[in-house]
Design an enzyme around this catalytic site. Structure first.
Site: not given
Ligand code: ASP
Length: 339
Positions: A193, A247, A244, A221, A223-224
């Site tokens: 990310t 999430g 990052t 799915r 994520g955040d």
């Molecule tokens: N935060 C991201 C998610 O959960 C993944 C990442 O930062 O690698 O989708």
């Protein structure tokens, strides 16, 4: 009658002339503005920030600056955690998430589970600027991008396909997929990310978070990263934060919102990032239960920066990098747990 658009315009006019919070105690001062920050160290930071700094330092638009910087990672097939070349979901399909937020009018836009478009942050910007919505997902997001002239392309590079195939063949010894004989398999689900945050010379704040999300996730799915307040939050009176890592932890703590609110209450960006890491550890019942990582970066409206992660190897502090009038710099933050 005041409709939503004129209401937002009125609020932004008030915000522009009367900033309410000025008590931030960061490590650098307003003289550093403009500043553009990304959540990576020297390896990616410089090349990501070059186009954004070019725009910001020539008094270009804040949103153009952060978008052009985010696009660098999105378009680079070598990065397996963002945009084109990102690792796919469990079915081998790349699904991208991104968000953008603009401080002066507190407006935002985001896309999730977007397939076939290399630059999801640009689509998120169009959601913010050209629709009355904030969040568009899946096929709807792709159709929206197509309407704006984006090309649908295959985002799964050979590099990402091979990594995914290895993962698939190694999931179980009870299914019909045999792993290759030369098995040097690393079953870590890599994270990545990128957050790009900036303050322009007017002290206006904006940010982007963009990702291909958790590798091998269940299709659909989210994520955040595309959720405002989780993977990204901006408040023009205070600053910005982006996350990052895992999430799900950032989602259930409203992580970026939490960090910005800590800054509003007087914490420096560094202290605010550390407070979120501590909160995540606490809600998980303490350090013994932590088998994941999260990293958070923050930028104060005054140009001060902070960065913290939950766990790292000894001496491997989490980094962010930034470009300001003083040139390109790498900042080392703190971590809570030594691996
Ligand atoms: N935060 C991201 C998610 O959960 C993944 C990442 O930062 O690698 O989708």
């Amino acid at each position: 009658m005041t409709n939503r658009r004129t209401f937002i315009k009125k609020i932004s006019a008030i915000g522009a002339t009367a900033p309410l919070v000025t008590n931030l105690k960061g490590e650098s001062s307003k003289k550093d503005n403009p500043i553009i920050v990304c959540s990576r160290g020297e390896d990616w930071g410089e090349k990501v920030l070059i186009p954004g700094w070019e725009i910001l330092s020539n008094n270009g638009k804040l949103l153009d600056a952060i978008e052009k910087s985010a696009n660098v990672t999105e378009l680079d097939p070598e990065d397996t955690s963002v945009g084109f070349g990102g690792l796919p979901n469990e079915h081998g399909i790349v699904q991208l998430d991104a968000s953008i937020m603009y401080g002066p009018n507190h407006n935002c836009g985001s896309v999730a589970c977007l397939e076939g478009i290399k630059t999801p942050s640009s689509v998120a910007r169009l959601v913010m600027e050209r629709t009355d919505h904030i969040h568009i997902v899946g096929k709807g997001a792709q159709n929206f991008a197509k309407a704006h002239g984006f090309k649908i392309e295959n985002l799964l590079t050979e590099k990402a396909r091979k990594i995914w195939l290895r993962w698939k063949e190694n999931i179980s010894d009870k299914d019909d997929w045999f792993p290759p004989k030369d098995n040097s398999y690393n079953n870590e689900r890599s994270t990545g990310t990128i957050n790009v945050l900036a303050v322009d010379s007017n002290s206006d704040v904006a940010g982007i978070t963009t990702t291909s999300g958790l590798a091998y996730k269940i299709p659909g799915r989210i994520g955040d990263s595309p959720i405002i307040g989780a993977g990204l939050y901006v408040d023009n009176e205070v600053g910005a934060a982006g996350a990052t890592g895992r999430g799900e932890e950032i989602l259930r703590t409203c992580g970026s919102f939490f960090v910005v609110e800590q800054m509003r209450n007087g914490k420096t960006p560094q202290e605010a990032c550390e407070a979120l890491c501590k909160k995540i550890v606490d809600i998980n019942g303490g350090t013994k239960n932590i088998d994941f990582n999260d990293k958070i970066v923050a930028l104060g409206k005054d140009g001060s920066v902070g960065c913290a992660s939950i766990k790292e190897k000894k001496g491997n502090e989490p980094k962010l990098s930034y470009w300001s009038k003083n040139g390109f710099k790498v900042y080392r933050g703190t971590y809570l747990i030594e691996e």
